[in-house]
Each structure stands twice: as C-alpha cells, then as structure tokens.
Scaffold this motif. Structure first.
Motif, PDB file in Angstrom:
ATOM      1  N   PRO A 102       0.825  -1.211   0.000  1.00  0.00           N
ATOM      2  CA  PRO A 102       0.000   0.000   0.000  1.00  0.00           C
ATOM      3  C   PRO A 102       0.860   1.262   0.000  1.00  0.00           C
ATOM      4  O   PRO A 102       1.857   1.346   0.726  1.00  0.00           O
ATOM      5  CB  PRO A 102      -0.804  -0.117   1.297  1.00  0.00           C
ATOM      6  CG  PRO A 102      -0.797  -1.580   1.610  1.00  0.00           C
ATOM      7  CD  PRO A 102       0.531  -2.084   1.142  1.00  0.00           C
ATOM      8  N   VAL A 103       0.465   2.239  -0.790  1.00  0.00           N
ATOM      9  CA  VAL A 103       1.201   3.494  -0.904  1.00  0.00           C
ATOM     10  C   VAL A 103       0.214   4.650  -0.825  1.00  0.00           C
ATOM     11  O   VAL A 103      -0.842   4.628  -1.468  1.00  0.00           O
ATOM     12  CB  VAL A 103       1.990   3.570  -2.229  1.00  0.00           C
ATOM     13  CG1 VAL A 103       2.661   4.936  -2.368  1.00  0.00           C
ATOM     14  CG2 VAL A 103       3.018   2.464  -2.308  1.00  0.00           C
ATOM     15  N   ALA A 104       0.557   5.653  -0.038  1.00  0.00           N
ATOM     16  CA  ALA A 104      -0.242   6.877   0.032  1.00  0.00           C
ATOM     17  C   ALA A 104       0.696   8.002   0.449  1.00  0.00           C
ATOM     18  O   ALA A 104       0.995   8.167   1.631  1.00  0.00           O
ATOM     19  CB  ALA A 104      -1.404   6.736   1.006  1.00  0.00           C
ATOM     20  N   THR A 105       1.184   8.757  -0.517  1.00  0.00           N
ATOM     21  CA  THR A 105       2.174   9.797  -0.264  1.00  0.00           C
ATOM     22  C   THR A 105       1.510  11.165  -0.255  1.00  0.00           C
ATOM     23  O   THR A 105       0.853  11.564  -1.225  1.00  0.00           O
ATOM     24  CB  THR A 105       3.276   9.777  -1.342  1.00  0.00           C
ATOM     25  OG1 THR A 105       3.910   8.509  -1.339  1.00  0.00           O
ATOM     26  CG2 THR A 105       4.299  10.870  -1.088  1.00  0.00           C
ATOM     27  N   ALA A 106       1.705  11.871   0.858  1.00  0.00           N
ATOM     28  CA  ALA A 106       1.209  13.247   0.962  1.00  0.00           C
ATOM     29  C   ALA A 106       2.337  14.200   0.594  1.00  0.00           C
ATOM     30  O   ALA A 106       3.416  14.148   1.194  1.00  0.00           O
ATOM     31  CB  ALA A 106       0.721  13.522   2.379  1.00  0.00           C
ATOM     32  N   ARG A 107       2.061  15.069  -0.381  1.00  0.00           N
ATOM     33  CA  ARG A 107       3.085  16.012  -0.847  1.00  0.00           C
ATOM     34  C   ARG A 107       2.640  17.431  -0.568  1.00  0.00           C
ATOM     35  O   ARG A 107       1.573  17.869  -1.019  1.00  0.00           O
ATOM     36  CB  ARG A 107       3.349  15.827  -2.334  1.00  0.00           C
ATOM     37  CG  ARG A 107       4.265  16.877  -2.954  1.00  0.00           C
ATOM     38  CD  ARG A 107       4.726  16.471  -4.336  1.00  0.00           C
ATOM     39  NE  ARG A 107       5.594  15.287  -4.261  1.00  0.00           N
ATOM     40  CZ  ARG A 107       6.075  14.656  -5.341  1.00  0.00           C
ATOM     41  NH1 ARG A 107       5.766  15.076  -6.556  1.00  0.00           N
ATOM     42  NH2 ARG A 107       6.852  13.600  -5.177  1.00  0.00           N
ATOM     43  N   ARG A 108       3.474  18.155   0.176  1.00  0.00           N
ATOM     44  CA  ARG A 108       3.244  19.571   0.428  1.00  0.00           C
ATOM     45  C   ARG A 108       4.103  20.362  -0.540  1.00  0.00           C
ATOM     46  O   ARG A 108       5.336  20.355  -0.457  1.00  0.00           O
ATOM     47  CB  ARG A 108       3.580  19.899   1.877  1.00  0.00           C
ATOM     48  CG  ARG A 108       3.520  21.334   2.407  1.00  0.00           C
ATOM     49  CD  ARG A 108       2.544  22.281   1.798  1.00  0.00           C
ATOM     50  NE  ARG A 108       2.345  23.471   2.602  1.00  0.00           N
ATOM     51  CZ  ARG A 108       2.849  24.677   2.311  1.00  0.00           C
ATOM     52  NH1 ARG A 108       3.583  24.853   1.221  1.00  0.00           N
ATOM     53  NH2 ARG A 108       2.600  25.716   3.100  1.00  0.00           N
ATOM     54  N   ALA A 109       3.455  21.030  -1.508  1.00  0.00           N
ATOM     55  CA  ALA A 109       4.182  21.791  -2.518  1.00  0.00           C
ATOM     56  C   ALA A 109       4.868  23.002  -1.886  1.00  0.00           C
ATOM     57  O   ALA A 109       4.324  23.654  -0.986  1.00  0.00           O
ATOM     58  CB  ALA A 109       3.247  22.230  -3.623  1.00  0.00           C
ATOM     59  N   ILE A 110       6.073  23.294  -2.355  1.00  0.00           N
ATOM     60  CA  ILE A 110       6.850  24.465  -1.951  1.00  0.00           C
ATOM     61  C   ILE A 110       7.199  25.230  -3.220  1.00  0.00           C
ATOM     62  O   ILE A 110       7.744  24.640  -4.168  1.00  0.00           O
ATOM     63  CB  ILE A 110       8.142  24.054  -1.207  1.00  0.00           C
ATOM     64  CG1 ILE A 110       7.828  23.132  -0.025  1.00  0.00           C
ATOM     65  CG2 ILE A 110       8.905  25.304  -0.755  1.00  0.00           C
ATOM     66  CD1 ILE A 110       7.051  23.759   1.099  1.00  0.00           C
ATOM     67  N   PRO A 111       6.928  26.528  -3.315  1.00  0.00           N
ATOM     68  CA  PRO A 111       7.107  27.265  -4.578  1.00  0.00           C
ATOM     69  C   PRO A 111       8.553  27.663  -4.866  1.00  0.00           C
ATOM     70  O   PRO A 111       8.901  28.850  -4.856  1.00  0.00           O
ATOM     71  CB  PRO A 111       6.205  28.486  -4.395  1.00  0.00           C
ATOM     72  CG  PRO A 111       6.218  28.720  -2.917  1.00  0.00           C
ATOM     73  CD  PRO A 111       6.295  27.364  -2.288  1.00  0.00           C
ATOM     74  N   ASN A 112       9.404  26.664  -5.128  1.00  0.00           N
ATOM     75  CA  ASN A 112      10.783  26.944  -5.537  1.00  0.00           C
ATOM     76  C   ASN A 112      11.507  27.864  -4.553  1.00  0.00           C
ATOM     77  O   ASN A 112      12.123  28.859  -4.945  1.00  0.00           O
ATOM     78  CB  ASN A 112      10.828  27.557  -6.937  1.00  0.00           C
ATOM     79  CG  ASN A 112      10.360  26.590  -7.992  1.00  0.00           C
ATOM     80  OD1 ASN A 112      10.895  25.488  -8.104  1.00  0.00           O
ATOM     81  ND2 ASN A 112       9.336  26.976  -8.737  1.00  0.00           N
TER      82      ASN A 112
END
Length: 887
Positions: A102-112
């Motif tokens: 099982p895979v569930a990746t939470a990604r918090r975007a950072i604007p460069n």
C-alpha cells in the motif's frame, strides 16, 4: 546482587539505566520463553534530546493546513483536522484491495524556495496503526536546483522517522548536507510493508507544525572536532589498557580526570599537542589511571559525561548487543517489537521445502541467511567460552548462551541433503503466515562451500561449548557440522552457487574459513583428516600475504591478496572478512604447536598485526584502522556499471585521495566504494584480525589498538557520538524501518562524501550507512571475546627485546620467577645461532638470555618468538624491519 549488576552500577549510577539492564538480565536467567521485554534506551542520552535543547536563532513556519498545496498519490484519504488550533494534515492509507505494498504519499508543494538560510526542518507527527509493529514515515525534501546531489548521496534528502504510535512526537532534522536552494516539495510517505492486510489493520499518520529553523548544526564531515567536543570512549576503558581522549587543537594546556559522584580530581596532567596529516589536536592521555570507578574528563569549560574504568567496562555493551539480536529474532513474538513472523517464508531445494523462519533478521530489511547467522552464532559461542572461564557475570553468560542456541537452532533447521543451504534470502515485508497466498516468499537453497564451512564452524564451536552441559544437543550439532564440512571440501565457489554477490569468497577467504571450520572440528573430534585439511589450506593463506615491503615513502608489508598469485589486492567495501586469514593462522598455531610450518603461520599473523599497527599512524590521533592499500593503476581494470555503481574515474579519485606510500600505492582510511557505503563490517573485521593475532602474541599494545576500534564506535570519533544505539551518549536514530530502533544495534557504519577520504556522518538516517545490521554486531562480539581472554596473565613473566645493527639482530630474553625453565627461539627471516636454552631462575633476580641472528632478506620484516617451557600460550615475540623510507 550479581557481579554483572554491580559492574553496571559502577559503570552508570543513573537508576533508570541500571534498572532496564538488570531487568533484561533477570529475564535471561529464566527459561527462554521468547516473551521477555527488550531493553529501553535512556532518552535523555540521545541526540534527539540534545537537538531539542538547541537554541533556535531564527525560524519560519510552513503552513501545514494549506489544503490547496497538498496532494495525495496512491490510495487513501487526506483530511485536515485542527487540534488545539494547530492545523495539519492526516492521511488514512487504504490497505484492502491493493496489488502490492500500500502506498499513500502526501506532498506539500513548496514554490521553488531557497532554504539555505535554514539548516533544520522540524515538525510534529502522530501515527495511528494496528497490525504493524511500527510505522516508519519517509520524509523527503525535493529540490530542483541546478546542482543535484551525487547518486550515492541522493537518498540523504530523506529522513526515516519511526515514532511511537498514538502520541505526538517532535522531529528535528538537521539538513546542512541536503540540497535546498530551490525546494519544490516535502513528501511524507508511510512504509507499509504488508501486502495482505487483515480486516482490523489500519495505518494513518498526521503531520502538523512544520517549521524551518536555523541552529548551530552538528559537525558531520571531516577529522576535526567541534570546538565544544571531546572525543572519548563513552563506554569506558579497561583498567590495564591505554586510555586517551582527543580534543580540538585550541584550548587549555591542561586537563583533569575527575571522579564522580563528587568532584575529586583523580589526575591532572598537561595535554599533548599533536599535528598529523589529518589535522591538529590535543591528546589527553590518562593511561596511568587504573583505579576502577566512574569519571569525567574536564578541560577548561569542556566536560564529558561519565564513563567507567574497570575490568568489566564492555559487559553492559555485550548485554545491549545481545538485546539487538533478540529484537531481530525471526519466527517468535518479541514483545513491543513484532509478533511471531514469517511462518510462510520457505527455503526450497528441488521439490522439497522448509519453513525457514527463525534465527535473526539480517538488517533493517528483515532478510536472513546462514552467512550472518552462522558467523554470529560462532562469535557468541566463542565469547561464551571466554566468559565462562572468568567465572564472572553468570546472568550475562546465560543470556549469551540462549542467543547462541537460538542461532544454532536455525542452522540445524534450514538445510537440505547434499549441502544445500540458504546463504542469504531477501525479505522486506511482514506476512500473514498462511502458505499459498500472495505474500509468500521462497528462497532457493544452493550448495556453496563458503556457506557450508561457516555452518560447520558454528556447529563444531557449539559442540565444543555444549558437550558437557547439553550432550545430546552437542552431538547433534557435531554430526551436522561434519556433514557440512564434507560438502564444503567438495563444493565449488562460483556465481551460480552464491545466493548474493556480496557473499562471494575469494580463494584466500575460502581457504581461511575452511581452516577455521576444520580446526573447530579437529578440536571436537581429534580426527587427523581435519588437521590435514587445515594444513593443506594454509599454504593458500600464507602464499597470499605480501611479505616484501611495498612503498618508498611509507613502506608496508603484511597485508593480503585474493590468492597466492598475488595479482589482486584484497579489498572489501561492505561486509568484511579480513579477520578470516588471521584467525585461521592463530588457530593453526594453537592446534598444532609442533608442526614444521608453525613459524610460518605465526609470522603471517604477526606481520598482519604489525602492518595494522604501522598503518594506523595515518589516522593519528584517533588510531582508527585504515581500510586498505590501493594501487593507482587498478582503476583501469575495475568492472563498471555493476550493481554497486562502480565507476573507474571515481575509483581513481578515491585512491588518489589516500595517503601516498610510494610505488603507485595509496593507503586509504576508508574503502574505495560507490553506492554501498559504511565501514563497520570492514573495520570490525580488521579489529578482530588484530585482536586475534595480539592475543596469540600476548601483545598488549595490539590488544589496546583493537579496543581502540570499539572506542571509535562508542564515541572516540570526530563526531563525539556513540554509534551503538542506546549505548553511551548522543546515539542517533538509525535505519530500522520495520521494527524501529533497538538498544544495542550497530549501523553499517561511517562513510565518506563523494570521492574524499574523511569520515562523513550526517544526521539523516538513510540506508545503507545507518541501516542496522547483524554483521558488525557479530564482529563486535568476536573482538570482545579476545579482550576478555587477554586479561588472563600468563604464568611466567618474561620479556623479549631486540637490538638491530644493519642486518644483525641481538635478541634478549629477561625472565623473572623461580626454578628451571627452557626457552626456545623460533624465527622468521632470521638466521639465529642456536634455538633453545635453559635457565634457572632465582626469586627476585632477573635472568637474561641472548641469541645472535642475521636478517636473511632486508626487504622483508623479521619475527623472533620465544616459547617458555614448551607452552606457546605464554609466548613473547619481537618484530622488526631494516628497510627505511627513502629520504
């Protein structure tokens, strides 16, 4: 109160530390039910506690509740709960209906963003789970900068967080080594290593309060020390051994050793300033202090934490190492670590199969195999034999016996007729124990001589230890060991018989392990076939040693090649087997003291030990054993593009970053390596070779140097950290993603950055270098066995010295005692006048005997050994050389 309990009390007065060690050993005294609780570390002694106390110079928050900047990949549900006004993110992982893990990746975007102003990432996490022993969260900083990290270091941008479930845990990750000039995201991925979940299983995690911070970061690369650090052995120092600590060059000229509790000064002394090829330092040598007790080192404003001096300083670390093995047990429940596991893991040979759980999981990835289990079992029985001779620490001895027999049981269980065994089998998941469904794993058994020799050695050692107390188990073990040996001597070492290339044995290694197995069986049975085979194989080992000096700037001899053709230097870079040829030679000397080849074997072990003692000047003042001598020209012939990422240009650069010795050779402190880095397998294998040779020679300086390698692991290193988790102070989280950190675990080891030759130890607990591994732990136990044995003094006291004049050598023996004694001289590369003489000793009156000898080959070291009363156990020797570095 037991002897071990008293020793631990002296070693550490803190009640909570004393209590958890005592509770474990009390449990060990009872029947081995497999249900005792593992040790718990003293949290206040960890790096995490120190990190939490650091002053934050500046900080800024990253809003964890911004729904528009979070995305979820894989299968699960993301939500944004608010607790006490603190927004965050929660991910519930979907476990049912998955085709793989099982895979569930939470990604918090950072604007460069450019994060270089900050060097620490902190956040709070909480896990909610059932059906898993622990949930490890992979936290990754992703950067899109122009300059990317080298492939070998790319994984260092990920932290592997194993937090206790059900409670909020603060994570503080120092990131000065991580590329962060253009950060695009932070990823949070749980490691859910179960394919078939039960209906009641669940996995969820929450993250909140993400912050960037600037702190004074830990020192993480190079030989220098932090200005506020003293490098010392957190575990302590043996009473009769050399004792030293290392401090930065700048600082007070004096230091004190202070007894605690209280503040009595036991020793006040001037520090020794030293400048070597690796930098400038102050050395605090307090070898003259031998009184047992607990002490701290003080120099100006610097002060260490308490350490112990005494005869039993390594005993608590032995108990902790055994705790690690216990936590890695496969097949039974280890309370608080994991349930009974891997009942559907099978070994197969043709149509036959065996459920192969048992023994110990190999590492953080739950693998298993005879090589590591066999070597660990052998080391445990050897150490148990030495502890039993002392008559001390019965609780620790029982614990050691139980763990050794646990490994022995797996050696007996997982085997097929014809010599087919499991050298290594990969396993990285938890299974449901039902044979015939999707999460089953099957390993193919192979007939490999190295594997069979290791099994035979462990089985015979078990017989030698158990024959009186448990004769039925001992006889079974011996019968299986003799079978393994028969298959080993006819087996073929080839790619098709190896379970993994990492366990490939060179001609020299295979002969060495063959000698060890043969002599363990000879000791058990007295059968001449075993000693004959050992003698036969010995020519391969002695023929593989470099005895003529190499190098003009720093001449060296005594190291090994892969075989008697001496075309390829013996190198390893991951697991180590450097001890094998030396241990083989010491066993031959002990088993066959009157053999015509005895001095050849003795010289082989001696020259290796002298090589290590000479080479260690390259790492003064730490005195950590250098890895290997390399030839610059070899870069042109190495294989490229293999599974280890080998690269010729990198090989050449790494070799050239070592210390030049002349003739195109370089001595490196760390191995030449590529994607797989971490040196404890090599370092502790070499330490075992040194300790075995030094024990044979009754050489206290060699024993001290071997102990120095354990001290390096336990804090006497440039980072002033103990790298055994739960031992000493400043132990950092390791890569143990399936069960979490275990007291007593050792990682694969320190590494280097890119092509440099200096220690590199960043805060990231990435594999491979910080992955827990039973291999260095087995070598650790093997070294300690020699330290225990070396504390027994020979019956007759005598010394051997030599005076050299060109190619002439005058060898002198000074003896003290009483009565009539014989002294026999045996030599290598010396032609002596006479070999044996007799002396009548008078109490209180030293007697001196002399021999004149002449060096036969000035391009080789020479060795002179003196045996008193035909008892080689009390031997004394002297070694020398006539070749000097070119001016």
């Amino acid at each position: 109160m037991s002897a071990l309990f008293l020793e631990i009390h002296c070693w550490n007065n803190r009640m909570k530390s004393m209590t958890f060690v005592f509770l474990l050993l009390s449990g060990a005294a009872a029947a081995d039910t497999g249900a005792r609780p593992p040790m718990q570390a003293v949290a206040s002694d960890s790096t995490e506690a120190r990190w939490a106390a650091k002053k934050v110079h500046s900080a800024r928050s990253i809003d964890a509740g911004r729904k528009d900047l979070w995305t979820l990949s894989g299968s699960g549900e993301m939500s944004f709960p608010t607790e006490a006004g603190d927004p965050g993110v929660r991910v519930d992982v979907a476990l049912s209906g998955q085709q793989g893990l099982p895979v569930a990746t939470a990604r918090r975007a950072i604007p460069n963003e450019d994060w270089r102003e900050y060097n620490r990432l902190s956040f709070w996490i909480r896990t909610d789970l059932a059906g898993f022993p622990i949930l490890t969260l992979f936290v990754t900083i992703r950067d899109a900068g122009i300059e990317s990290a080298a492939a070998v270091h790319a994984r260092e941008s990920t932290l592997y967080v194993s937090a206790p479930p059900g409670k909020w845990t603060l994570v503080q990750w120092e990131i000065p080594h991580v590329r962060r000039d253009r950060v695009v995201s932070i990823d949070f991925r749980p490691w859910v290593n179960k394919i078939l979940a039960e209906p009641w299983d669940r996995v969820a995690f929450q993250v909140r309060s993400i912050r960037l911070e600037r702190v004074d970061p830990d020192h993480y690369e190079g030989w220098n020390l932090s200005p506020a650090a003293i490098a010392y052995s957190h575990t302590g120092y043996l009473s009769n051994a050399r004792k030293a600590a290392v401090a930065p060059a700048a600082g007070p000229a004096e230091f004190q050793i202070v007894r605690v509790p209280g503040d009595d000064i036991a020793l006040s002394k001037r520090a020794t300033p030293i400048r070597t090829r690796i930098g400038g330092f102050r050395v605090f040598d307090f070898s003259e202090l031998s009184s047992p007790g607990t002490y701290v080192i003080r120099s100006g404003e610097l002060r260490t934490r308490p350490f112990h001096i005494g005869a039993g300083v390594w005993l608590p670390a032995i108990a902790k190492t055994l705790n690690f093995f216990y936590g890695e047990r496969c097949g039974i429940e280890v309370p608080g670590v994991h349930e009974a596991c891997h009942r559907d893991w099978r070994a197969r040979e043709g149509e036959r199969s065996i459920v192969m759980n048992g023994g110990w999981h190999d590492a953080g990835d739950l693998s298993q195999g005879l090589v590591n289990t066999g070597e660990a079992t052998h080391a445990m029985f050897a150490l148990a034999g030495e502890l039993r001779k002392t008559g001390r620490s019965p609780e620790l001895l029982r614990l050691l016996e139980q763990e050794a027999k646990w490994g022995l049981d797996w050696i007996h269980k997982v085997r097929f007729p014809g010599g087919f065994r499991i050298g290594f089998a990969s396993m990285n998941i938890w299974t449901n124990g039902i044979i015939g469904d999707a999460d089953d794993r099957t390993a193919v058994a192979l007939n490999n001589p190295n594997v069979n020799y290791l099994a035979a050695a462990a089985g015979a050692a078990a017989y030698n230890y158990l024959k009186d107390a448990e004769p039925l188990l001992a006889k079974k073990s011996l019968a299986i060991a003799e079978e393994d040996w028969k298959h080993a001597i006819t087996g073929v070492e080839a790619p098709e018989t190896r379970s993994t290339p990492a366990f490939a044995a060179t001609e020299m290694e295979l002969a060495s392990v063959g000698i060890i197995a043969s002599l363990e069986l000879y000791r058990a049975t007295g059968k001449i076939d075993y000693s004959r085979k050992a003698r036969e194989l010995s020519t391969i080992v002695t023929g593989s040693q470099q005895r003529r000096y190499i190098g003009t700037q720093f001449p060296l001899a005594g190291f090994f090649y892969t075989g008697p053709d001496r075309r390829k230097l013996f190198h390893q870079f991951h697991r180590g087997n450097d001890q094998a040829p030396v241990v083989a030679m010491t066993m031959l000397c002990n088993a066959l003291p009157d053999d015509p080849e005895w001095m050849n074997w003795y010289a082989t072990a001696t020259l290796y030990a002298e090589y290590q003692k000479r080479a260690v000047s390259a790492t003064e003042p730490y005195q950590v054993l250098p890895a290997y001598l390399y030839r610059e020209a070899d870069w042109q012939t190495i294989e490229e593009g293999d599974r280890y990422g080998s690269n010729r240009e990198s090989y050449r650069k790494q070799v050239l970053s070592g210390m030049p010795v002349g003739d195109g050779h370089y001595l490196r402190a760390f191995p030449v390596w590529f994607t797989r880095r971490g040196n404890y397998g090599v370092l502790l294998s070499q330490a075992k070779g040194l300790s075995a040779a030094s024990r044979l020679r009754n050489d206290q300086s060699g024993i001290d140097l071997a102990e120095r390698q354990l001290q390096w692991v336990a804090g006497l290193n440039p980072f002033a950290q103990s790298t055994m988790w739960g031992e000493g102070y400043d132990f950092a989280p390791q890569y143990s993603v399936s069960v979490g950190d275990l007291v007593g675990s050792l990682p694969v080891g320190m590494m280097t950055f890119e092509d440099r030759d200096a220690p590199y130890w960043p805060a990231t607990n990435a594999y491979v270098f910080k992955e827990v591994w039973v291999h260095p732990s087995a070598r650790w136990l093997a070294v300690v066995a020699d330290l225990v044995a070396a504390q027994r003094a020979p019956a007759l006291h005598y010394t051997v010295t030599a005076e050299t004049r060109n190619d002439a050598v005058l060898i002198s023996v000074t003896a003290r005692g009483s009565g009539r004694h014989t002294f026999e001289l045996r030599t290598h590369n010396l032609q002596a006048e006479g070999s044996a003489t007799e002396a009548v000793l008078q109490p209180g009156v030293p007697a001196t005997l002399t021999w004149k000898a002449r060096v036969q080959s000035p391009d080789e070291p020479w060795v002179a050994a003196v045996i008193a009363d035909r008892d080689a156990s009390g031997i004394r020797d002297v070694a020398g050389f006539t070749k000097q570095p070119d001016k």
